[in-house]
Design an enzyme around this catalytic site. Sequence first.
Site, PDB file in Angstrom:
ATOM      1  N   HIS A 148     -13.855  -9.556  -3.264  1.00  0.00           N
ATOM      2  CA  HIS A 148     -12.936  -9.068  -2.558  1.00  0.00           C
ATOM      3  C   HIS A 148     -13.356  -7.665  -1.880  1.00  0.00           C
ATOM      4  O   HIS A 148     -14.460  -7.123  -2.128  1.00  0.00           O
ATOM      5  CB  HIS A 148     -11.833  -8.385  -3.582  1.00  0.00           C
ATOM      6  CG  HIS A 148     -11.060  -9.578  -4.013  1.00  0.00           C
ATOM      7  ND1 HIS A 148     -10.901  -9.713  -5.378  1.00  0.00           N
ATOM      8  CD2 HIS A 148     -10.281 -10.176  -3.327  1.00  0.00           C
ATOM      9  CE1 HIS A 148      -9.873 -10.731  -5.500  1.00  0.00           C
ATOM     10  NE2 HIS A 148      -9.628 -11.253  -4.452  1.00  0.00           N
ATOM     11  N   CYS A 235      -7.826  -3.898  -9.935  1.00  0.00           N
ATOM     12  CA  CYS A 235      -7.048  -5.038 -10.051  1.00  0.00           C
ATOM     13  C   CYS A 235      -5.879  -5.112 -10.935  1.00  0.00           C
ATOM     14  O   CYS A 235      -4.883  -5.957 -10.841  1.00  0.00           O
ATOM     15  CB  CYS A 235      -7.984  -6.056 -10.435  1.00  0.00           C
ATOM     16  SG  CYS A 235      -9.513  -6.176  -9.365  1.00  0.00           S
TER      17      CYS A 235
END
Length: 240
Positions: A148, A235
């Site tokens: 990511h 996250c």
Amino acid sequence: MSAGLTEANMGLPNYDLAWEQHQGYIAALEECGLQVTVLPPLESYPDSCFVEDVALLTPKCAILTHPGAPSRRGEVQHIVKAVEQFYPSLEHINLPGTVEAGDIMMVKDHFYIGLSARTNAQGAEQLIDILGKYNLTGSMVEMSELLHLKTGVSYLENNNLLTFGEMHNHPIFNHFKRIEIAKEESYAANSVWINGTILVPKGFPNALKAIQQLGYPTIEVSMSEFQKLDGGLSCLSLRF
């Protein structure tokens, strides 16, 4: 969101320790002045603790994503009720577009969108169109090495940017002051600014020192069990 497994984070996570670390993470958010809503577990979706990926919450709108990982797409419907408490109208990313919000970094009214195996150009284009409706802007970030975008870059406000790997020299970030995180401490590139304080994963002394030298107060948060699952500090929560 880590760059990959290393000797330091190989192996299966310890559930009891992960639970303890998650409680410590919640406590750190509260210490920074946030009010925390804790969602019930979704046993059918083992990655659902990484709640950041399924929604993008901005100061002006909430956007439900369409995760690139098929195993995670069912999580989106479960976040709707929680998000609707704060945003009465929700926007959506639809196929063929895919977006995971771990690929999105907000800098004031602009959103950098990493193109990855989880976020494609069609999804990024939809996202930019939605942001435009609310006088927000977005741009795509080409990358090839990271799971990511926020695996390798974190905005700390005040024009300071933590970077790792291919983000060290990415031209789209040339106007920022970059604080380069070494490969052996790459996991710490995913640190989180909250109300002036930086949450930093515990166990990365050089990264911690570099952040503190910028004048930020810091809180170290134990994350070893989530690192084993490629999950970073950002996250584990949706912050707004």
